[in-house]
Design an enzyme around this catalytic site. Structure first.
Site, PDB file in Angstrom:
ATOM      1  N   LYS A 186       1.203  13.245  15.838  1.00  0.00           N
ATOM      2  CA  LYS A 186       0.995  11.889  15.285  1.00  0.00           C
ATOM      3  C   LYS A 186       2.287  11.070  15.378  1.00  0.00           C
ATOM      4  O   LYS A 186       3.349  11.607  15.662  1.00  0.00           O
ATOM      5  CB  LYS A 186       0.495  11.982  13.837  1.00  0.00           C
ATOM      6  CG  LYS A 186      -0.828  12.754  13.686  1.00  0.00           C
ATOM      7  CD  LYS A 186      -2.033  12.001  14.229  1.00  0.00           C
ATOM      8  CE  LYS A 186      -3.198  12.904  14.563  1.00  0.00           C
ATOM      9  NZ  LYS A 186      -4.121  13.188  13.480  1.00  0.00           N
TER      10      LYS A 186
HETATM   11  C1  LIG Z   1      -5.424  13.812  13.024  1.00  0.00           C
HETATM   12  C2  LIG Z   1      -6.541  13.130  12.374  1.00  0.00           C
HETATM   13  C3  LIG Z   1      -7.074  13.578  11.148  1.00  0.00           C
HETATM   14  C4  LIG Z   1      -6.713  14.894  10.522  1.00  0.00           C
HETATM   15  O1  LIG Z   1      -5.393  15.122  10.260  1.00  0.00           O
HETATM   16  P1  LIG Z   1      -4.860  16.634  10.177  1.00  0.00           P
HETATM   17  O2  LIG Z   1      -3.470  16.467   9.650  1.00  0.00           O
HETATM   18  O3  LIG Z   1      -4.889  17.187  11.558  1.00  0.00           O
HETATM   19  O4  LIG Z   1      -5.723  17.383   9.248  1.00  0.00           O
HETATM   20  C5  LIG Z   1      -8.054  12.819  10.546  1.00  0.00           C
HETATM   21  N1  LIG Z   1      -8.528  11.693  11.114  1.00  0.00           N
HETATM   22  C6  LIG Z   1      -8.061  11.253  12.288  1.00  0.00           C
HETATM   23  C7  LIG Z   1      -8.621   9.977  12.857  1.00  0.00           C
HETATM   24  C8  LIG Z   1      -7.067  11.949  12.972  1.00  0.00           C
HETATM   25  O5  LIG Z   1      -6.626  11.495  14.149  1.00  0.00           O
END
Ligand SMILES: *Cc1c(COP(=O)(O)O)cnc(C)c1O
Length: 369
Positions: A186
């Site tokens: 991210k």
């Molecule tokens: C990455 C993501 C999540 C989940 O996050 P994690 O930290 O991997 O549990 C939820 N929603 C979206 C749109 C994402 O891209």
């Protein structure tokens, strides 16, 4: 030439000294759970989001789940979600016992289509989860208006959108809560799983803080059903080093996006480049285009050393796990079309212009054949 989807190694090399020192500090003090690093990150990220509370949790999926629980969502309730998103958006809803109600997207932005929301609201609707997909915020004014009218909560899924703006407003300022993921890929990535909820609500913040420690307050006295979902102190130490760079990284992502758009629009007429609402500050977690013959293009690029990703190949309303909800192919046409046409190109702050030129030249080559 090889162009990876994402390369985190250069960023690590520039921060390595500071990161190792920060990790050593945590281990030397031996304060591993909900320590000073977590507190500092919670304060900084809340401030950055223009709200008063940050609650560090184990990952972005838990941030969504705990937010829904904080809003009292559970068995028998309905929650409106887009179908064109990562599984966790709807998975978190189902984990509370509530039913995800899928609605279609605006084909221009790939975000939830506000004009479809009201028709999906019933007396069971408790919340809506707009996803700020690829780093661009959903149409929050319209969503807030509908949510107010029907007295439903807004949980912003901002896993891909830390730092993005809507009409000058920050992620978290307009929702009941907003949920960040610090998954390594991210825009603000830890070196493992991590997440955070931000909110302006004092009561809900307190409730969510209790849920992440087994619902206990004081310790060993349990009034609500919680579980263990804490942001790790080592991950927080890493994130505290990275956080001051976030705005610069967002600017770099936006520059890369501009390069791609210019190069693609000049050379390949088959490609639809990203649409950015004028009032949005897009942080380009992903640079996603629409193309014909998507799978063939992806295979051709792979043969030529360019990695790409498809976010997302199968809509959530057609996933086997949600089969019993009774959706059929054709129910959400824009979502299904996007699943067939969208492809994300390599995107990270350190991406080189020559790499971008190479990617675009290969896309052009594919369509000239
Ligand atoms: C990455 C993501 C999540 C989940 O996050 P994690 O930290 O991997 O549990 C939820 N929603 C979206 C749109 C994402 O891209």
């Amino acid at each position: 030439m090889k162009v990876p989807m994402l390369d985190l190694s250069e960023q690590y090399q520039t921060l390595k000294g500071e990161i190792i020192e920060a990790l050593d500090g945590v281990m030397s003090r031996s304060q591993f759970i909900l320590g000073d690093n977590v507190k500092r990150l919670e304060k900084d990220v809340a401030e950055y989001s223009g709200v008063s509370h940050g609650i560090g949790v184990a990952n972005g999926s838990d941030a969504l789940h705990i937010s829904l629980q904080g809003c009292g969502v559970g068995q028998g309730d309905e929650v409106i979600v887009p179908s064109f998103t990562f599984f966790a958006t709807a998975g978190a809803v189902a984990r509370t016992g509530a039913t995800p109600v899928f609605i279609d997207i605006d084909p221009k932005t790939f975000n939830i289509d506000p004009s479809k929301i009201e028709a999906a609201i019933t007396e069971k609707t408790k919340a809506i989860v707009p996803v700020h997909l690829y780093g661009q915020m959903a149409d929050m004014d319209a969503i807030v208006e509908i949510a107010k009218k029907h007295n439903i909560a807004i949980i912003e899924d901002a896993a891909q959108a830390i730092g993005s703006l809507y009409k000058g407003k920050k992620v978290g300022e307009m929702g009941t809560t907003a949920c960040y993921s610090f998954f390594p890929t991210k825009n603000l990535g830890a070196y493992g799983d991590a997440g955070m909820i931000v909110t302006n609500g004092d009561e809900i913040a307190e409730k969510m803080r209790v849920i992440r420690v087994h619902g206990s307050k004081p310790k060993y006295y349990h009034h609500v059903l919680g579980y263990n979902s804490r942001l790790d102190e080592l991950q927080a130490a890493i994130l505290n080093i990275k956080f001051p760079h976030l705005n610069d990284w967002s600017e770099l992502r936006r520059e890369k996006a501009e390069n791609y758009t210019k190069l693609l629009n000049e050379t390949v007429k088959e490609v639809t480049t990203p649409f950015i609402e004028e009032h949005n500050y897009h942080v380009f977690h992903q640079y996603t285009i629409r193309v014909p013959k998507r799978d063939e293009l992806q295979a051709f690029l792979k043969e030529n050393g360019v990695s790409t990703m498809v976010y997302y190949p199968k809509p959530l309303h057609l996933q086997p796990v949600f089969q019993e909800l009774g959706y059929n192919e054709g129910d959400l046409p824009e979502t299904e079309k996007a699943c067939a046409e969208a492809i994300s190109l390599p995107m990270f702050p350190e991406l080189k212009l020559e790499q971008q030129q190479y990617v675009v030249s290969k896309i052009a080559e594919f369509y000239s054949k």
